[in-house]
Design an enzyme around this catalytic site. Structure first.
Site, short mmCIF file in Angstrom:
data_model
loop_
_atom_site.label_atom_id
_atom_site.label_comp_id
_atom_site.label_asym_id
_atom_site.label_seq_id
_atom_site.Cartn_x
_atom_site.Cartn_y
_atom_site.Cartn_z
N ASP A 38 -0.36 3.33 -3.38
CA ASP A 38 0.32 4.37 -3.11
C ASP A 38 1.94 4.78 -3.62
O ASP A 38 2.40 5.10 -2.75
CB ASP A 38 0.41 4.29 -1.34
CG ASP A 38 -0.85 3.83 -0.77
OD1 ASP A 38 -1.89 4.51 -1.08
OD2 ASP A 38 -0.92 3.18 0.05
N LYS A 79 0.27 7.26 -7.85
CA LYS A 79 -0.21 7.26 -9.27
C LYS A 79 -0.95 8.62 -9.66
O LYS A 79 -0.99 8.93 -10.99
CB LYS A 79 -1.11 6.27 -9.04
CG LYS A 79 -0.67 4.85 -9.02
CD LYS A 79 -1.71 3.59 -9.42
CE LYS A 79 -2.58 3.46 -8.14
NZ LYS A 79 -1.78 2.94 -7.03
N GLY A 86 -7.52 5.97 -3.11
CA GLY A 86 -7.76 7.34 -3.02
C GLY A 86 -6.64 8.29 -3.85
O GLY A 86 -5.32 7.83 -3.74
N HIS A 87 -7.13 8.90 -4.66
CA HIS A 87 -6.01 9.68 -5.70
C HIS A 87 -6.24 11.20 -5.42
O HIS A 87 -7.45 11.71 -5.60
CB HIS A 87 -6.50 9.27 -7.12
CG HIS A 87 -6.21 7.93 -7.46
ND1 HIS A 87 -6.46 7.27 -8.64
CD2 HIS A 87 -5.46 7.03 -6.71
CE1 HIS A 87 -6.12 6.03 -8.59
NE2 HIS A 87 -5.49 5.68 -7.69
N GLN A 119 -4.83 0.86 -6.33
CA GLN A 119 -4.23 -0.08 -5.47
C GLN A 119 -2.85 -0.36 -6.16
O GLN A 119 -2.41 0.28 -7.00
CB GLN A 119 -5.05 -1.39 -5.07
CG GLN A 119 -5.99 -1.14 -4.17
CD GLN A 119 -7.35 -0.77 -4.90
OE1 GLN A 119 -7.86 -1.41 -5.85
NE2 GLN A 119 -8.22 0.04 -4.32
P1 IMP Z 1 -9.88 -3.45 0.78
O1 IMP Z 1 -9.52 -3.39 -0.51
O2 IMP Z 1 -10.50 -2.58 1.58
O3 IMP Z 1 -10.56 -4.86 1.01
O4 IMP Z 1 -8.48 -3.69 1.69
C1 IMP Z 1 -7.57 -4.81 1.49
C2 IMP Z 1 -6.30 -4.39 1.48
O5 IMP Z 1 -5.89 -3.66 0.27
C3 IMP Z 1 -5.86 -3.64 2.82
O6 IMP Z 1 -4.50 -4.18 3.25
C4 IMP Z 1 -5.85 -2.37 2.42
O7 IMP Z 1 -5.02 -1.32 3.19
C5 IMP Z 1 -5.28 -2.43 1.10
N1 IMP Z 1 -5.81 -1.40 0.03
C6 IMP Z 1 -7.19 -1.18 -0.42
N2 IMP Z 1 -6.98 -0.21 -1.33
C7 IMP Z 1 -6.03 0.51 -1.07
C8 IMP Z 1 -5.01 1.66 -1.82
O8 IMP Z 1 -5.69 2.30 -2.64
N3 IMP Z 1 -3.89 1.74 -1.45
C9 IMP Z 1 -3.00 0.95 -0.58
N4 IMP Z 1 -3.60 -0.14 -0.09
C10 IMP Z 1 -5.04 -0.28 -0.30
#
Ligand code: IMP
Length: 431
Positions: free
Chosen positions: A13, A16, A40-41, A225
């Site tokens: 977040d 990007k 999420g972009h 991420q």
């Molecule tokens: P997962 O990727 O759904 O397994 O989540 C694992 C961790 O990564 C959690 O803390 C989520 O909130 C974080 N996370 C996953 N995708 C994103 C993203 O696109 N932005 C920010 N945090 C993310």
């Protein structure tokens, strides 16, 4: 520079979307190399808002090739829906404009179910706070050698064999969690029904990319991420299940590491995190609330409120090192407008000792007390600044101090979500 990798240098977040969109307008090929639809972009182009999760940002621009690399885990049903949504906004998506690596592992409905069941069952303190999209379980199956991959959809006997291999594991696991065994016939039927939609985009991506590279195409590798969520170098176990750092652009697409010419780290002028896990510079006071409100810090994928804190130079220096960042794009500086004083975390105190990195052991991380340097804030607005001359002196000092502390120069400075509100110092694609 022909090929650029963009990585988030904090917990995701970082903003990007805007930077990737600007770079993708100048690239020929745009590739996702890790993660899935947990990302999420948000892109705003000519006033139209596009929300992308699994699709590379290049899809909304004509004349580009968008690629989903093998380092991604792909939910085929989600992808088809996302394609429909984006098409309904007038964007053309065809097998000429979108390619999916044949060796991409699929996210199945059982992965999402398992992800959510585990999170529900976990006690407080053990929850990861995942997006619930099945990302972790899908990657587990990949390294466990029991994934169904895109290429398997083309042949019924292979598909059945792959499903059986996966279910031998999942049914045992589900029994332990009190879940019903998987309906094998229904799963195979679901996969068969979606296979045509997916297979039309399937391609040997490693080969296409290497050919395009030789032909002189500019390739943009779009990270999702952030590096602090990397499964190896992040705040484990409170991480995502993929490698997020820049090296993954090579293994997640099949291009050699020598093909990467520039790594751009995206860095927010303060820090945020969604989900559980350590966050040394987190604020639980009015300053934190203010950062969240001014920065609109709510997750694009889950809508969750993001945790907010001061800029942590220790962590960003660390991620710049592990990703080999050549320059950063500093975003959301305007959110800091109006703060009288600003703090930057410049080290940690651990049991009386000063550290210049975050230790790996969880108990030590928990005992780390951030050491702050205070800086003067600025009252003026920096929103929409397009040159250094538009910035107040204190804001320039803040940016320069960040560069010094992280040991990496600013390549771009973004001062609003608008595309033109950017100060360009170094063009990552320039020769
Ligand atoms: P997962 O990727 O759904 O397994 O989540 C694992 C961790 O990564 C959690 O803390 C989520 O909130 C974080 N996370 C996953 N995708 C994103 C993203 O696109 N932005 C920010 N945090 C993310």
């Amino acid at each position: 520079m022909a090929n650029v990798v963009v990585v988030g240098a904090q917990w995701g977040d970082e903003g990007k979307g805007k930077i990737v969109d600007w770079l993708s307008s100048r690239a020929d090929v745009i590739c996702r190399f890790q993660g899935g639809h947990n990302a999420g972009h948000t892109l705003v182009i000519d006033g139209v808002v596009y929300k992308l999760h699994a699709l590379p940002s290049g899809v909304v621009r004509s004349g580009k090739l968008s690629v989903i690399g093998n380092g991604v885990v792909l939910d085929p049903w989600h992808l088809v829906k996302e394609i429909e949504t984006i098409r309904a906004q007038g964007v053309e998506i065809t097998p000429e404009t979108l390619m999916i690596a044949e060796n991409t592992p699929l996210i199945l409905p059982i992965h999402g179910e398992l992800d959510r069941a585990r999170e529900e069952a976990a006690s407080k303190g053990a929850k990861i706070g995942t997006t619930g999209r099945g990302i972790g379980p899908a990657y587990e199956d990949k390294v466990g050698r029991r994934s169904v991959r895109v290429a398997d959809l083309a042949d019924r006997p292979t598909l059945e064999a792959r499903v059986d291999r996966a279910l031998a594991h999942h049914d045992a696991l589900r029994r332990g969690l009190g879940l019903e065994p998987v309906d094998r016939a229904a799963l195979i039927a679901q996969l068969e029904a979606i296979s045509g939609e997916i297979l039309q985009y399937a391609a040997p991506v490693w080969k296409v990319l290497n050919e395009r590279r030789r032909a002189g195409s500019r390739i943009l590798f779009e990270g999702a991420q952030g590096a602090l969520l990397d499964v190896d170098f992040g705040t484990y176990p409170f991480v995502t299940s993929s490698n997020v750092i820049a090296g993954q652009a090579a293994t997640g697409t099949g291009i050699g590491p020598g093909a990467i010419d520039f790594v751009l780290g995206i860095v927010k002028a303060y820090t945020t995190r969604v989900g559980e896990g350590p966050f040394p510079s987190e604020l639980h006071d009015a300053d934190g609330e203010r950062l969240g409100a001014r920065g609109h810090e709510f997750g694009t994928t889950t809508g969750r409120k993001r945790r907010c804190g001061w800029f942590d130079a220790v962590l960003v220096r660390q991620t710049c090192a592990t990703s080999g960042v050549n320059g950063i794009a500093l975003t959301k500086l305007d959110v800091l407008d109006g703060f009288e004083r600003l703090k930057i975390c410049v080290g940690y105190d651990l049991d009386g000792q000063r550290l210049d990195y975050l230790p790996t052991a969880a108990d030590q991380q928990a005992r780390c007390v951030p050491v702050y340097e205070e800086m003067e804030g600025w009252a003026e607005s920096t929103e929409g600044a397009r040159s250094w001359a538009d910035l107040p002196g204190a804001a320039i000092k803040y940016v320069r101090r960040i560069e010094e502390l992280i040991g990496c120069p600013v390549a771009l400075l973004s001062t609003s979500p608008e595309r033109d509100d950017t100060i360009l110092v170094t063009d990552p694609f320039a020769d």
